[in-house]
Design a protein around this motif. Sequence first.
Motif, PDB file in Angstrom:
ATOM      1  N   GLU A 122       0.828  -1.205   0.000  1.00 44.54           N
ATOM      2  CA  GLU A 122       0.000   0.000   0.000  1.00 44.54           C
ATOM      3  C   GLU A 122       0.866   1.261   0.000  1.00 44.54           C
ATOM      4  OE1 GLU A 122      -4.023   1.033   2.360  1.00 44.54           O
ATOM      5  OE2 GLU A 122      -2.264   0.815   3.655  1.00 44.54           O
ATOM      6  N   GLN A 123       1.916   1.273   0.821  1.00 41.55           N
ATOM      7  CA  GLN A 123       2.794   2.445   0.877  1.00 41.55           C
ATOM      8  C   GLN A 123       3.556   2.643  -0.424  1.00 41.55           C
ATOM      9  OE1 GLN A 123       2.909   4.910   3.082  1.00 41.55           O
ATOM     10  NE2 GLN A 123       1.223   3.869   4.110  1.00 41.55           N
ATOM     11  N   LEU A 124       3.936   1.554  -1.075  1.00 36.45           N
ATOM     12  CA  LEU A 124       4.583   1.685  -2.387  1.00 36.45           C
ATOM     13  C   LEU A 124       3.617   2.304  -3.386  1.00 36.45           C
ATOM     14  CD1 LEU A 124       6.647  -1.615  -2.655  1.00 36.45           C
ATOM     15  CD2 LEU A 124       7.554   0.697  -2.935  1.00 36.45           C
ATOM     16  N   GLY A 125       2.348   1.908  -3.315  1.00 39.25           N
ATOM     17  CA  GLY A 125       1.342   2.513  -4.175  1.00 39.25           C
ATOM     18  C   GLY A 125       1.211   4.004  -3.930  1.00 39.25           C
ATOM     19  N   ILE A 126       1.189   4.389  -2.657  1.00 34.14           N
ATOM     20  CA  ILE A 126       1.099   5.807  -2.303  1.00 34.14           C
ATOM     21  C   ILE A 126       2.342   6.558  -2.780  1.00 34.14           C
ATOM     22  CG2 ILE A 126       1.104   7.428  -0.354  1.00 34.14           C
ATOM     23  CD1 ILE A 126      -0.601   5.344   1.173  1.00 34.14           C
ATOM     24  N   LEU A 127       3.497   5.955  -2.562  1.00 38.97           N
ATOM     25  CA  LEU A 127       4.766   6.596  -2.927  1.00 38.97           C
ATOM     26  C   LEU A 127       4.821   6.883  -4.425  1.00 38.97           C
ATOM     27  CD1 LEU A 127       8.240   5.640  -1.541  1.00 38.97           C
ATOM     28  CD2 LEU A 127       7.934   5.908  -3.986  1.00 38.97           C
ATOM     29  N   TYR A 128       4.519   5.868  -5.245  1.00 36.97           N
ATOM     30  CA  TYR A 128       4.605   6.054  -6.696  1.00 36.97           C
ATOM     31  C   TYR A 128       3.517   7.005  -7.203  1.00 36.97           C
ATOM     32  CZ  TYR A 128       8.061   2.297  -6.902  1.00 36.97           C
ATOM     33  OH  TYR A 128       9.190   1.548  -6.740  1.00 36.97           O
ATOM     34  N   SER A 129       2.302   6.856  -6.685  1.00 37.31           N
ATOM     35  CA  SER A 129       1.205   7.723  -7.125  1.00 37.31           C
ATOM     36  C   SER A 129       1.477   9.174  -6.778  1.00 37.31           C
ATOM     37  CB  SER A 129      -0.116   7.271  -6.489  1.00 37.31           C
ATOM     38  OG  SER A 129      -0.459   5.973  -6.901  1.00 37.31           O
ATOM     39  N   SER A 130       1.995   9.413  -5.568  1.00 36.96           N
ATOM     40  CA  SER A 130       2.290  10.781  -5.135  1.00 36.96           C
ATOM     41  C   SER A 130       3.354  11.441  -5.995  1.00 36.96           C
ATOM     42  CB  SER A 130       2.742  10.790  -3.669  1.00 36.96           C
ATOM     43  OG  SER A 130       1.724  10.298  -2.831  1.00 36.96           O
ATOM     44  N   ASN A 131       4.196  10.614  -6.603  1.00 33.65           N
ATOM     45  CA  ASN A 131       5.255  11.144  -7.465  1.00 33.65           C
ATOM     46  C   ASN A 131       4.878  11.110  -8.941  1.00 33.65           C
ATOM     47  OD1 ASN A 131       7.962  11.793  -5.917  1.00 33.65           O
ATOM     48  ND2 ASN A 131       7.022  10.065  -4.878  1.00 33.65           N
ATOM     49  N   GLY A 132       3.583  10.917  -9.205  1.00 31.11           N
ATOM     50  CA  GLY A 132       3.085  11.032 -10.571  1.00 31.11           C
ATOM     51  C   GLY A 132       3.081   9.764 -11.391  1.00 31.11           C
ATOM     52  N   ASP A 133       3.588   8.664 -10.827  1.00 36.85           N
ATOM     53  CA  ASP A 133       3.602   7.403 -11.574  1.00 36.85           C
ATOM     54  C   ASP A 133       2.326   6.630 -11.220  1.00 36.85           C
ATOM     55  OD1 ASP A 133       4.121   5.036 -12.877  1.00 36.85           O
ATOM     56  OD2 ASP A 133       6.196   4.874 -12.202  1.00 36.85           O
ATOM     57  N   ILE A 134       1.213   7.036 -11.831  1.00 35.28           N
ATOM     58  CA  ILE A 134      -0.084   6.459 -11.502  1.00 35.28           C
ATOM     59  C   ILE A 134      -0.145   4.979 -11.870  1.00 35.28           C
ATOM     60  CG2 ILE A 134      -2.578   6.641 -11.857  1.00 35.28           C
ATOM     61  CD1 ILE A 134      -1.324   9.008 -10.394  1.00 35.28           C
ATOM     62  N   ARG A 135       0.439   4.622 -13.002  1.00 35.09           N
ATOM     63  CA  ARG A 135       0.389   3.220 -13.436  1.00 35.09           C
ATOM     64  C   ARG A 135       1.083   2.306 -12.427  1.00 35.09           C
ATOM     65  NH1 ARG A 135       3.590  -0.350 -15.410  1.00 35.09           N
ATOM     66  NH2 ARG A 135       5.333   1.131 -15.448  1.00 35.09           N
ATOM     67  N   GLN A 136       2.292   2.681 -12.013  1.00 34.80           N
ATOM     68  CA  GLN A 136       3.026   1.878 -11.035  1.00 34.80           C
ATOM     69  C   GLN A 136       2.313   1.870  -9.695  1.00 34.80           C
ATOM     70  OE1 GLN A 136       5.353  -0.223 -11.501  1.00 34.80           O
ATOM     71  NE2 GLN A 136       7.284   0.229 -10.460  1.00 34.80           N
ATOM     72  N   GLY A 137       1.805   3.043  -9.296  1.00 31.78           N
ATOM     73  CA  GLY A 137       1.071   3.117  -8.035  1.00 31.78           C
ATOM     74  C   GLY A 137      -0.135   2.205  -8.048  1.00 31.78           C
ATOM     75  N   LYS A 138      -0.880   2.219  -9.138  1.00 27.10           N
ATOM     76  CA  LYS A 138      -2.068   1.376  -9.259  1.00 27.10           C
ATOM     77  C   LYS A 138      -1.710  -0.100  -9.157  1.00 27.10           C
ATOM     78  CE  LYS A 138      -5.937   0.463 -12.414  1.00 27.10           C
ATOM     79  NZ  LYS A 138      -6.554   0.814 -13.709  1.00 27.10           N
ATOM     80  N   SER A 139      -0.575  -0.486  -9.751  1.00 21.34           N
ATOM     81  CA  SER A 139      -0.176  -1.898  -9.709  1.00 21.34           C
ATOM     82  C   SER A 139       0.088  -2.359  -8.280  1.00 21.34           C
ATOM     83  CB  SER A 139       1.066  -2.120 -10.578  1.00 21.34           C
ATOM     84  OG  SER A 139       2.232  -1.548  -9.989  1.00 21.34           O
ATOM     85  N   TYR A 140       0.693  -1.488  -7.456  1.00 20.23           N
ATOM     86  CA  TYR A 140       0.954  -1.874  -6.066  1.00 20.23           C
ATOM     87  C   TYR A 140      -0.320  -1.827  -5.222  1.00 20.23           C
ATOM     88  CZ  TYR A 140       5.960  -2.483  -6.513  1.00 20.23           C
ATOM     89  OH  TYR A 140       7.198  -2.963  -6.860  1.00 20.23           O
TER      90      TYR A 140
END
Length: 335
Positions: A122-140
Amino acid sequence: MKGIRCLLVLVSLSLLAACANKESSLDTSLYDGKPIDTLSLDEPPKTEKEAIQRGDTALSAGNTDLALYEYIRSLEFENGQFRDKALFNIGRIHQSRDNIALAEKAYLIAVEENPNNTQVLEQLGILYSSNGDIRQGKSYFLRAVNADQVRFNKVDTLSSTDLTTVESVASLQVDRHSPEYAYMGLGVAADLQQQHELAQAFYKQSLSIKPDSAKALINVSYSFYMSGDYRKAQRFVLQALDIEPSNEKALNNLALIYLAKGEVNRALNVFSRHMDKPEALNNVGYFLTLQGKPDEAIPYLQQAINTKPTYYKVANENLEKALAMVREEEAKQDE
């Protein structure tokens, strides 16, 4: 006797050297703080559990450098049973300091230790999404939901194509231990793709996990706002404000809802609850312009300028845009 004393001294020095070597061999690649030798004079922890407990104590006391050090020391024990938990704490400390690189590193190692740690995923999803990588965030976020379903003895692995309908999302089992932010993150991703009903299904699951989450209530409110259902949007944002009356994001959303409903004075009053009058007037004018109502925006932007002319350069810029839109519309009508 002299020989015995010399032998005892040599043995003591050897033991001290061994302890020093053990501490110097500590992997500090996940550490970022004040010099380690200033942190603790205590004896090294004897077990992984003791090291983690020391870290927890230091963290509770607000000593994050010492907490990092103790959590890292817990990783030195072979065959540790709680490595992923220690790495999660290390990642959270770095994330709170905006040290994204070390947070990411700690989380990724934690996932290697335990691929089903929902908190880490979940935190990896938040980390990537917060930095604009929505695709990677969504995968986590999806992996976190999958890991949670494993906890409920669901054996089928979900993919993004399995969660494309309201019914598929509603069928997922959740409880208070489920990853609320993973569901929320998937909702935000759906909203960004204009899939508002699907987003609302994810938010509903998030609220099932934590009904008093102001953040989830604000997100679902904004989703209904974007889909044009202002009644539901208002209901959810008012619930959020009952929980957090001073939440600026909720207040801004409520003001936007009032503007969309044509209740301009109510919107102005809401903006005025957390900003000064010129800024509130400018916001009303700006958002009316965005909503395609530049003629209604102009008086509010002029008031903002008149109230604080030396300060409100932005209001002048917004006024020029609104006037340009009005002139363009008049020109079209004259053709």
